[in-house]
Design an enzyme around this catalytic site. Structure first.
Site, PDB file in Angstrom:
ATOM      1  CE  LYS A  42      -0.083  -0.426   4.973  1.00  0.00           C
ATOM      2  NZ  LYS A  42      -0.788  -0.904   6.148  1.00  0.00           N
ATOM      3  CE1 TYR A 261      11.046  32.675   3.413  1.00  0.00           C
ATOM      4  CE2 TYR A 261      11.349  30.300   3.165  1.00  0.00           C
ATOM      5  CZ  TYR A 261      11.025  31.537   2.617  1.00  0.00           C
ATOM      6  OH  TYR A 261      10.691  31.638   1.306  1.00  0.00           O
TER       7      TYR A 261
HETATM    8  C1  LIG Z   1       0.082  -1.733   6.833  1.00  0.00           C
HETATM    9  C2  LIG Z   1      -0.469  -3.000   7.297  1.00  0.00           C
HETATM   10  C3  LIG Z   1       0.359  -4.138   7.393  1.00  0.00           C
HETATM   11  C4  LIG Z   1       1.859  -4.062   7.252  1.00  0.00           C
HETATM   12  O1  LIG Z   1       2.375  -3.428   8.410  1.00  0.00           O
HETATM   13  P1  LIG Z   1       3.920  -3.159   8.677  1.00  0.00           P
HETATM   14  O2  LIG Z   1       3.953  -2.648  10.065  1.00  0.00           O
HETATM   15  O3  LIG Z   1       4.354  -2.142   7.692  1.00  0.00           O
HETATM   16  O4  LIG Z   1       4.647  -4.452   8.513  1.00  0.00           O
HETATM   17  C5  LIG Z   1      -0.246  -5.338   7.713  1.00  0.00           C
HETATM   18  N1  LIG Z   1      -1.588  -5.405   7.946  1.00  0.00           N
HETATM   19  C6  LIG Z   1      -2.399  -4.329   7.880  1.00  0.00           C
HETATM   20  C7  LIG Z   1      -3.852  -4.476   8.152  1.00  0.00           C
HETATM   21  C8  LIG Z   1      -1.873  -3.098   7.568  1.00  0.00           C
HETATM   22  O5  LIG Z   1      -2.667  -2.020   7.529  1.00  0.00           O
END
Ligand SMILES: *Cc1c(COP(=O)(O)O)cnc(C)c1O
Length: 382
Positions: A42, A261
Site C-alpha cells: 500500500k 526564514y
Molecule cells: C500496513 C499493514 C500491514 C503491514 O504493516 P507493517 O507494520 O508495515 O509491517 C499489515 N496489515 C495491515 C492491516 C496493515 O494495515
C-alpha cells in the site's frame, strides 16, 4: 518531454534497491517458515514505487499482495495478471463489480460490506474470494467481535467459505506490550468459529516478535523496505532507499548573521553553508529544521554527518558544512539524505515521526528515480 541532461544532473536521485527488498522478503519468509509470506505494498509500496517493487517480489516468488484501496489494486492487477490481491480498506460501497472485474479480494470488515459481497456472489452464482477482517482491539476497521456469530451464521446460510480470516495488531512494535496477548486470545476465539479457514495476524513487527502470531499468512510491509519494525532493537533488514541531492551553492556566513526564514538560527562561528536542492515540497519535513535552541535533521557527505542549519524551505535546505573543511562538497556534488550513513529511522526520529511516514513522503519528491534490479540468478526460495 524529459529534462535535458544538464537539468537532470541537478535533481535529487532516489535509488531503490529492489535486490534489497527481495532479500528482505526472503529473510522474513525464512522466519515465518510454515506461514505464507505476503507483502504489504500500500501507499505506493511505502513510497518506493508499487509496480517495480511488486514485479520484483512476484518474480522472487511472492504471490500475495496487500493494498489499501481498490485503485491501488487496479494498478497492481494491470501489471500482475496472476497475483492474489487483498484490499485492506475493504469493499467500497457500490464497487463490488469493480473488484470482480479486477479479481480484487476485499478484506470485509462490516455487516453491510458482507451483505453487499454476498449479493454480488448470488447475482453471479459464484463464491468470489474475500477475507474477513475482525477487530481485536484497534477500533479502526474490522467486524466487532460481538458480530462473530452473526457473520459465521450468515456465511453458513450461503455455504460461503472465506479465503482468510484476519486481524491486526496495535502494539506489535513493542514486543512486551500486553495488548498483543489480549488481541491474540480474542483472535483465537474468532478463529474457533471458522475452523479450517487460513488466518493472518502479523505485520512486520508481529512476524519478527512472536511465532505464535504467524498463523497461515504473514503480511509484512515496513521491514521489506528496510525500516525498523521493532523499537529498541538493532534493525536486521537491508537498507533499501538511498536519497542524494545536489548542492546548488556553498557560501560563507559570519558570526552574528542568521540563516533562513524566521532568522531562528544564528551563526555562532565563521561558517560554510551548503544549500541543497531539497525541501518540504519533496517530503523533507519542516520538523527537520533547526534553530538556535533546537537541533534539526542530518545530511551526510562521504560518510560524514553534518547538521541542517535553519528552517526547511519549500525547495531548499541549508546545511552547515564547516566541519568538513577541505572535504566540504562543491556545487554539483551530491549529499546523502537517506542511505548507508543516515537511516530512514534515524532521520524520522529527529523529525518526531516514524520511518513509515518519511518513506511514504518520498512519493512527493521531485527526484529522478533509479531502480537497482535484483541479481538475475538470485538463489531460489529457501
Ligand atoms: C500496513 C499493514 C500491514 C503491514 O504493516 P507493517 O507494520 O508495515 O509491517 C499489515 N496489515 C495491515 C492491516 C496493515 O494495515
Amino acid at each position: 518531454m524529459s529534462a535535458p541532461a544538464q537539468i537532470k544532473a541537478l535533481s535529487g536521485r532516489l535509488t531503490v534497491d529492489l535486490g534489497a527488498i527481495v532479500k528482505n522478503w526472503r529473510a522474513l519468509d525464512r522466519i515465518s517458515s510454515s506461514a505464507l509470506t505476503a507483502a504489504a505494498v500500500k501507499g505506493d509500496a511505502y513510497g518506493t514505487g508499487l509496480l517495480p517493487v511488486a514485479k520484483a517480489l512476484f518474480k522472487a516468488g511472492n504471490q500475495f499482495f496487500f493494498v489499501a484501496t481498490p485503485e491501488e489494486g487496479l494498478e497492481l492487477r494491470q501489471t500482475l495478471a496472476d497475483a492474489h490481491i487483498f484490499v485492506l480498506n475493504g469493499l467500497y460501497p457500490g464497487a463490488a463489480e469493480f473488484y470482480l472485474a479486477n479479481k480484487l479480494m476485499p478484506a470485509l470488515s462490516s455487516v453491510p460490506m458482507l451483505e453487499e459481497w454476498m449479493d454480488v456472489c448470488l447475482a453471479h452464482n459464484e463464491a468470489f474470494p474475500a477475507a474477513l477482517h475482525f477487530d481485536t482491539g484497534m477500533n479502526r476497521l474490522g467486524f466487532k467481535l460481538s458480530n462473530t456469530a452473526h457473520v459465521r451464521d450468515r456465511l453458513g446460510e450461503f455455504g460461503y467459505l472465506p479465503q482468510m480470516v484476519m486481524s491486526h495488531l496495535a502494539c506489535a512494535d513493542q514486543p512486551t506490550h500486553e495488548k498483543s496477548r489480549t488481541q491474540l486470545a480474542l483472535f483465537q476465539t474468532v478463529l474457533a468459529q471458522f475452523p479450517g479457514i487460513p488466518a493472518s495476524f502479523a505485520n512486520s513487527a508481529g512476524l519478527m516478535a512472536n511465532r505464535e502470531f504467524h498463523f497461515q499468512m504473514v503480511r509484512p510491509g515496513i521491514a521489506l523496505y528496510g525500516g525498523r519494525a521493532i523499537g529498541g532493537r538493532p534493525n536486521p533488514m537491508a537498507p533499501v532507499v538511498k536519497l542524494e541531492v545536489p548542492v546548488l551553492q556553498v557560501r560563507s556566513a559570519r558570526t552574528g548573521e542568521t540563516v533562513g526564514y524566521g532568522a531562528t538560527q544564528s551563526v555562532d562561528r565563521e561558517s560554510r553553508i551548503a544549500t541543497i536542492a531539497l525541501g518540504y515540497a519533496d517530503g523533507f519535513f519542516r520538523a527537520l529544521g533547526s534553530s538556535s535552541t533546537k537541533p534539526g535533521g542530518k545530511i551526510a557527505f562521504n560518510g560524514r554527518i553534518v547538521p541542517v542549519m535553519g528552517r526547511i524551505s519549500m525547495d531548499l535546505v541549508t546545511v552547515d558544512v564547516t566541519d568538513l573543511g577541505e572535504n566540504a562538497p562543491k556545487p554539483g556534488d551530491f549529499m546523502e539524505v537517506l542511505g548507508p550513513t543516515l537511516s530512514v529511522d534515524d532521520q524520522a526520529e529527529i523529525a518526531g515521526t516514524i520511518g513509515y511516514e518519511l518513506l511514504t513522503a518520498l512519493k512527493m519528491g521531485r527526484y529522478e528515480r533509479r531502480y537497482l534490479e535484483p541479481p538475475e540468478h538470485s538463489p531460489a526460495k529457501r
